[in-house]
Design a protein around this motif. Structure first.
Motif, mmCIF file in Angstrom:
data_model
loop_
_atom_site.group_PDB
_atom_site.id
_atom_site.type_symbol
_atom_site.label_atom_id
_atom_site.label_comp_id
_atom_site.label_asym_id
_atom_site.label_seq_id
_atom_site.Cartn_x
_atom_site.Cartn_y
_atom_site.Cartn_z
ATOM 1 N N ILE A 32 -8.915 -13.248 3.867
ATOM 2 C CA ILE A 32 -9.687 -12.009 3.759
ATOM 3 C C ILE A 32 -9.761 -11.614 2.291
ATOM 4 O O ILE A 32 -8.750 -11.598 1.593
ATOM 5 C CB ILE A 32 -9.038 -10.894 4.593
ATOM 6 C CG1 ILE A 32 -9.063 -11.270 6.079
ATOM 7 C CG2 ILE A 32 -9.731 -9.548 4.368
ATOM 8 C CD1 ILE A 32 -8.156 -10.428 6.944
ATOM 9 N N GLY A 33 -10.965 -11.288 1.828
ATOM 10 C CA GLY A 33 -11.137 -10.994 0.411
ATOM 11 C C GLY A 33 -11.418 -9.541 0.094
ATOM 12 O O GLY A 33 -11.551 -9.172 -1.074
ATOM 13 N N VAL A 34 -11.528 -8.693 1.133
ATOM 14 C CA VAL A 34 -11.869 -7.285 0.931
ATOM 15 C C VAL A 34 -10.912 -6.419 1.744
ATOM 16 O O VAL A 34 -10.578 -6.757 2.886
ATOM 17 C CB VAL A 34 -13.332 -6.995 1.354
ATOM 18 C CG1 VAL A 34 -13.683 -5.531 1.082
ATOM 19 C CG2 VAL A 34 -14.307 -7.920 0.630
ATOM 20 N N ILE A 35 -10.486 -5.316 1.168
ATOM 21 C CA ILE A 35 -9.547 -4.425 1.843
ATOM 22 C C ILE A 35 -10.062 -2.987 1.782
ATOM 23 O O ILE A 35 -10.696 -2.589 0.804
ATOM 24 C CB ILE A 35 -8.150 -4.518 1.174
ATOM 25 C CG1 ILE A 35 -7.096 -3.719 1.960
ATOM 26 C CG2 ILE A 35 -8.197 -4.068 -0.273
ATOM 27 C CD1 ILE A 35 -5.672 -3.919 1.431
ATOM 28 N N GLU A 36 -9.820 -2.231 2.870
ATOM 29 C CA GLU A 36 -10.018 -0.788 2.833
ATOM 30 C C GLU A 36 -8.642 -0.157 2.680
ATOM 31 O O GLU A 36 -7.819 -0.193 3.603
ATOM 32 C CB GLU A 36 -10.712 -0.280 4.091
ATOM 33 C CG GLU A 36 -10.958 1.230 4.050
ATOM 34 C CD GLU A 36 -11.927 1.700 5.119
ATOM 35 O OE1 GLU A 36 -13.093 1.236 5.097
ATOM 36 O OE2 GLU A 36 -11.516 2.489 5.986
ATOM 37 N N VAL A 37 -8.387 0.374 1.512
ATOM 38 C CA VAL A 37 -7.079 0.942 1.205
ATOM 39 C C VAL A 37 -6.910 2.289 1.896
ATOM 40 O O VAL A 37 -7.806 3.142 1.854
ATOM 41 C CB VAL A 37 -6.901 1.091 -0.318
ATOM 42 C CG1 VAL A 37 -5.733 2.014 -0.651
ATOM 43 C CG2 VAL A 37 -6.689 -0.270 -0.962
ATOM 44 N N CYS A 38 -5.758 2.484 2.513
ATOM 45 C CA CYS A 38 -5.400 3.765 3.109
ATOM 46 C C CYS A 38 -4.332 4.403 2.228
ATOM 47 O O CYS A 38 -3.236 3.855 2.074
ATOM 48 C CB CYS A 38 -4.878 3.567 4.533
ATOM 49 S SG CYS A 38 -6.138 2.926 5.661
ATOM 50 N N GLN A 39 -4.644 5.535 1.657
ATOM 51 C CA GLN A 39 -3.723 6.187 0.726
ATOM 52 C C GLN A 39 -2.371 6.441 1.360
ATOM 53 O O GLN A 39 -1.345 6.428 0.669
ATOM 54 C CB GLN A 39 -4.331 7.490 0.212
ATOM 55 C CG GLN A 39 -3.530 8.133 -0.908
ATOM 56 C CD GLN A 39 -4.109 9.461 -1.353
ATOM 57 O OE1 GLN A 39 -5.016 10.010 -0.720
ATOM 58 N NE2 GLN A 39 -3.603 9.992 -2.445
ATOM 59 N N ASP A 40 -2.342 6.655 2.670
ATOM 60 C CA ASP A 40 -1.077 6.909 3.357
ATOM 61 C C ASP A 40 -0.087 5.758 3.186
ATOM 62 O O ASP A 40 1.125 5.960 3.334
ATOM 63 C CB ASP A 40 -1.308 7.130 4.851
ATOM 64 C CG ASP A 40 -1.921 8.483 5.162
ATOM 65 O OD1 ASP A 40 -1.966 9.336 4.259
ATOM 66 O OD2 ASP A 40 -2.369 8.684 6.307
ATOM 67 N N LYS A 41 -0.583 4.558 2.905
ATOM 68 C CA LYS A 41 0.305 3.406 2.770
ATOM 69 C C LYS A 41 0.813 3.209 1.338
ATOM 70 O O LYS A 41 1.666 2.337 1.103
ATOM 71 C CB LYS A 41 -0.396 2.141 3.249
ATOM 72 C CG LYS A 41 -0.372 1.975 4.760
ATOM 73 C CD LYS A 41 -0.481 0.528 5.175
ATOM 74 C CE LYS A 41 -0.171 0.334 6.642
ATOM 75 N NZ LYS A 41 -0.236 -1.094 7.051
ATOM 76 N N LEU A 42 0.291 3.976 0.411
ATOM 77 C CA LEU A 42 0.746 3.855 -0.969
ATOM 78 C C LEU A 42 2.021 4.652 -1.179
ATOM 79 O O LEU A 42 2.179 5.757 -0.653
ATOM 80 C CB LEU A 42 -0.332 4.356 -1.931
ATOM 81 C CG LEU A 42 -1.608 3.513 -2.018
ATOM 82 C CD1 LEU A 42 -2.665 4.248 -2.828
ATOM 83 C CD2 LEU A 42 -1.321 2.151 -2.623
ATOM 84 N N ASP A 43 2.913 4.077 -1.944
ATOM 85 C CA ASP A 43 4.138 4.773 -2.334
ATOM 86 C C ASP A 43 3.830 5.605 -3.580
ATOM 87 O O ASP A 43 3.353 5.068 -4.578
ATOM 88 C CB ASP A 43 5.230 3.744 -2.627
ATOM 89 C CG ASP A 43 6.580 4.357 -2.923
ATOM 90 O OD1 ASP A 43 6.631 5.287 -3.754
ATOM 91 O OD2 ASP A 43 7.583 3.902 -2.356
#
Length: 292
Positions: A32-43
């Motif tokens: 997979i070459g594209v991601i939808e980042v979810c801010q909730d998963k960021l530290d």
């Protein structure tokens, strides 16, 4: 090789049991070459480091789910209470992620109509998005307002049809504000195909999953296992000129057969295959041919 004309992307809520680092490792391993980042998963203490690592691993960040997305406090995003403070949180998300995600789409929602006052909900949505649009434009990114399924009314959303979303986008009147078209949220909109044809280039993002009568507010299924005419909707979005990613977004909480309890690597694989099959089936049936 995929036959679908959209890049296959995965929203990190789809793999909620994994950490951000596990998402990066498993997505890249799956090709997979594209991601939808979810801010909730960021530290909060390592967020920039995590974003650098995702990009370095070959994942293009083309869409983002901020932790606070609604203009009005909602059941899932109750704080902060006031619009200026909510916009400040949204702004901080844009400022954090945009340097790693040129041209990315940040997803927003209206929030519920306060006291049932839909006029006020729309007014706050318009004013909030105009302010946010300026922040996004300065950083080369876009905003996509997402109408939600009626199951989310009075909890997360004041709008539930594509036409309502388009009317608000028209009123906002900013080139970098458009629509997030989520098949799970909009497939039951009786005018969805006509509204799509009227949407033109205002569809900024495509999200997919499948539907069964939900038993919680987050009971989505894998593509091809429910009632959504996915192939028809994929072609309808393609026909109006959309060429962005096709984002798998499966929310599965509060149900005894949660997809989160299954093999998530297999989930990524089977949904990509199901999307290809959905595209090919409609293409064969209707004689539609996607340009190469």
């Amino acid at each position: 090789m995929s036959s679908m004309p959209f890049d296959y992307s995965v929203n990190q809520f789809t793999t909620t049991p994994w950490s951000f680092e596990q998402d990066v490792a498993h997505y890249t391993e799956a090709g997979i070459g594209v991601i939808e980042v979810c801010q909730d998963k960021l530290d909060a203490d390592r967020s920039k480091e995590q974003l650098v690592a995702a990009v370095a691993a070959g994942l293009a960040i083309q869409s983002v789910q901020p932790s606070v997305r609604t203009m009005i406090p909602s059941a899932g995003q109750p704080e902060p209470k006031q619009l200026p403070q909510r916009l400040a949180v949204l702004r901080s998300c844009v400022e954090l992620v945009a340097p790693f995600a040129p041209g990315a789409v940040f997803v927003t929602n209206t929030g519920p109509a306060p006291g049932g006052d839909m006029v006020e909900a729309i007014a706050q949505t318009v004013s909030g998005h105009r302010e946010l649009a300026a922040v996004a434009a300065d950083r080369g990114v876009r905003i996509a307002l997402e109408p939600l399924n009626p199951i989310s009314l009075n909890q997360e959303s004041a709008i539930w049809t594509l036409r309502q979303g388009l009317d608000i986008v028209d009123e906002i009147d900013r080139d970098n504000v458009g629509i997030c078209f989520d098949t799970w949220n909009l497939w039951q909109d009786g005018n969805v195909l006509d509204s799509l044809r009227a949407a033109g280039d205002r569809i900024f993002l495509l999200q997919v999953s499948d539907w069964r009568t939900p038993r919680s507010g987050a009971d989505r299924r894998s593509v091809g296992t429910g009632a959504i005419p996915t192939g028809q909707l994929l072609h309808a979005v393609y026909d109006i000129g959309y060429r962005g990613p096709c984002v798998l977004e499966i929310l599965s909480q509060g149900v005894p057969d949660s997809v989160y309890d299954t093999d998530l690597d297999e989930l990524l694989h089977t949904n990509r295959a199901a999307l290809d099959k959905s595209w090919q089936t409609i293409e064969s049936r209707d004689g539609i041919r996607a340009s190469q």
